[in-house]
Design an enzyme around this catalytic site. Sequence first.
Site, PDB file in Angstrom:
ATOM      1  N   GLY A 169      -9.067  10.448  -6.861  1.00 22.73           N
ATOM      2  CA  GLY A 169      -9.809   9.223  -6.583  1.00 22.73           C
ATOM      3  C   GLY A 169      -9.228   8.280  -5.550  1.00 22.73           C
ATOM      4  O   GLY A 169      -9.320   7.058  -5.720  1.00 22.73           O
ATOM      5  N   HIS A 206      -0.685   7.597   1.239  1.00 18.21           N
ATOM      6  CA  HIS A 206       0.124   6.468   0.775  1.00 18.21           C
ATOM      7  C   HIS A 206       0.698   6.775  -0.595  1.00 18.21           C
ATOM      8  O   HIS A 206       0.085   7.452  -1.409  1.00 18.21           O
ATOM      9  CB  HIS A 206      -0.697   5.172   0.729  1.00 18.21           C
ATOM     10  CG  HIS A 206      -1.982   5.291  -0.035  1.00 18.21           C
ATOM     11  ND1 HIS A 206      -3.115   5.843   0.498  1.00 18.21           N
ATOM     12  CD2 HIS A 206      -2.304   4.923  -1.292  1.00 18.21           C
ATOM     13  CE1 HIS A 206      -4.092   5.819  -0.398  1.00 18.21           C
ATOM     14  NE2 HIS A 206      -3.616   5.269  -1.502  1.00 18.21           N
ATOM     15  N   ASN A 261      -2.571   9.638  -5.036  1.00 21.67           N
ATOM     16  CA  ASN A 261      -3.892  10.080  -5.467  1.00 21.67           C
ATOM     17  C   ASN A 261      -4.463  11.054  -4.439  1.00 21.67           C
ATOM     18  O   ASN A 261      -4.363  10.826  -3.230  1.00 21.67           O
ATOM     19  CB  ASN A 261      -4.827   8.876  -5.617  1.00 21.67           C
ATOM     20  CG  ASN A 261      -4.418   7.999  -6.779  1.00 21.67           C
ATOM     21  OD1 ASN A 261      -4.118   8.485  -7.862  1.00 21.67           O
ATOM     22  ND2 ASN A 261      -4.395   6.695  -6.555  1.00 21.67           N
ATOM     23  N   HIS A 263       1.975   4.996  -4.004  1.00 28.71           N
ATOM     24  CA  HIS A 263       2.011   3.753  -4.794  1.00 28.71           C
ATOM     25  C   HIS A 263       3.374   3.674  -5.479  1.00 28.71           C
ATOM     26  O   HIS A 263       3.800   4.634  -6.130  1.00 28.71           O
ATOM     27  CB  HIS A 263       0.951   3.774  -5.899  1.00 28.71           C
ATOM     28  CG  HIS A 263      -0.468   3.785  -5.419  1.00 28.71           C
ATOM     29  ND1 HIS A 263      -1.261   2.664  -5.416  1.00 28.71           N
ATOM     30  CD2 HIS A 263      -1.244   4.782  -4.929  1.00 28.71           C
ATOM     31  CE1 HIS A 263      -2.468   2.975  -4.965  1.00 28.71           C
ATOM     32  NE2 HIS A 263      -2.484   4.260  -4.667  1.00 28.71           N
ATOM     33  N   ASP A 318       0.345  -4.155  -2.474  1.00 28.82           N
ATOM     34  CA  ASP A 318      -1.051  -3.810  -2.716  1.00 28.82           C
ATOM     35  C   ASP A 318      -1.849  -5.097  -2.931  1.00 28.82           C
ATOM     36  O   ASP A 318      -1.394  -6.025  -3.602  1.00 28.82           O
ATOM     37  CB  ASP A 318      -1.170  -2.897  -3.944  1.00 28.82           C
ATOM     38  CG  ASP A 318      -2.515  -2.209  -4.027  1.00 28.82           C
ATOM     39  OD1 ASP A 318      -2.573  -0.982  -3.872  1.00 28.82           O
ATOM     40  OD2 ASP A 318      -3.534  -2.930  -4.239  1.00 28.82           O
ATOM     41  N   ILE A 319      -3.033  -5.142  -2.345  1.00 28.98           N
ATOM     42  CA  ILE A 319      -3.855  -6.358  -2.418  1.00 28.98           C
ATOM     43  C   ILE A 319      -4.406  -6.582  -3.830  1.00 28.98           C
ATOM     44  O   ILE A 319      -4.708  -7.718  -4.205  1.00 28.98           O
ATOM     45  CB  ILE A 319      -4.996  -6.273  -1.361  1.00 28.98           C
ATOM     46  CG1 ILE A 319      -5.462  -7.651  -0.957  1.00 28.98           C
ATOM     47  CG2 ILE A 319      -6.128  -5.388  -1.823  1.00 28.98           C
ATOM     48  CD1 ILE A 319      -6.337  -7.653   0.299  1.00 28.98           C
TER      49      ILE A 319
HETATM   50  P1  5GP Z   1      -5.946   4.656  -3.533  1.00 33.39           P
HETATM   51  O1  5GP Z   1      -6.962   4.430  -4.602  1.00 33.39           O
HETATM   52  O2  5GP Z   1      -6.579   5.039  -2.206  1.00 33.39           O
HETATM   53  O3  5GP Z   1      -4.839   5.584  -3.934  1.00 33.39           O
HETATM   54  O4  5GP Z   1      -5.232   3.265  -3.324  1.00 33.39           O
HETATM   55  C1  5GP Z   1      -5.537   2.402  -2.295  1.00 33.39           C
HETATM   56  C2  5GP Z   1      -4.892   1.074  -2.595  1.00 33.39           C
HETATM   57  O5  5GP Z   1      -4.980   0.262  -1.449  1.00 33.39           O
HETATM   58  C3  5GP Z   1      -5.545   0.311  -3.740  1.00 33.39           C
HETATM   59  O6  5GP Z   1      -4.596   0.075  -4.772  1.00 33.39           O
HETATM   60  C4  5GP Z   1      -6.029  -0.982  -3.080  1.00 33.39           C
HETATM   61  O7  5GP Z   1      -5.881  -2.111  -3.910  1.00 33.39           O
HETATM   62  C5  5GP Z   1      -5.182  -1.067  -1.831  1.00 33.39           C
HETATM   63  N1  5GP Z   1      -5.833  -1.728  -0.718  1.00 33.39           N
HETATM   64  C6  5GP Z   1      -7.088  -1.514  -0.268  1.00 33.39           C
HETATM   65  N2  5GP Z   1      -7.352  -2.295   0.795  1.00 33.39           N
HETATM   66  C7  5GP Z   1      -6.216  -3.003   1.030  1.00 33.39           C
HETATM   67  C8  5GP Z   1      -5.862  -3.991   2.014  1.00 33.39           C
HETATM   68  O8  5GP Z   1      -6.638  -4.369   2.873  1.00 33.39           O
HETATM   69  N3  5GP Z   1      -4.599  -4.503   1.936  1.00 33.39           N
HETATM   70  C9  5GP Z   1      -3.698  -4.102   0.987  1.00 33.39           C
HETATM   71  N4  5GP Z   1      -2.498  -4.669   1.026  1.00 33.39           N
HETATM   72  N5  5GP Z   1      -4.013  -3.179   0.054  1.00 33.39           N
HETATM   73  C10 5GP Z   1      -5.244  -2.645   0.072  1.00 33.39           C
END
Ligand code: 5GP
Length: 117
Positions: A92, A99, A86, A101, A30-31
């Site tokens: 959210g 995906h 999520n 986590h 995760d970034i």
């Molecule tokens: P969500 O809130 O949709 O469950 O989680 C999305 C996750 O994707 C977040 O934790 C966010 O930091 C990560 N994320 C968003 N954009 C990117 C990206 O461009 N690269 C990576 N590696 N992670 C990302």
Amino acid sequence: MIDDIFCKIINKEVPADIIMETDEWMAFKDIRPQAPVHILIVPKKHIQDISFVKEEDRELIGKLIIAANEVADKLKLDKGFRLILNQGEHGGPLVPHLHVHLLGGKHLGAKIVADTN
Ligand code: 5GP
């Protein structure tokens, strides 16, 4: 067309720190990590979110859990980890691509975020 950054990562149009990959899924860092280890496990098939999962995806969804075990083994998370998906307005999610986590690398504390509202 929904802007789906994870499809771009899967297609190698956008770089990511890939931990493991098969024909069916990819695991990458995760970034914006929320724990010492924060990996996203993503099916290569575009599924927008849990509500779009079909009966035909049963095996693929199971493989994401097995993938989590494989990633945890590779990263030596022998003290355990947490998986989070999520969903919807209250969950959210930010990225419109299913995906999982995988969080670990420290004691993660309370299992459910306290609701102060
Ligand atoms: P969500 O809130 O949709 O469950 O989680 C999305 C996750 O994707 C977040 O934790 C966010 O930091 C990560 N994320 C968003 N954009 C990117 C990206 O461009 N690269 C990576 N590696 N992670 C990302």
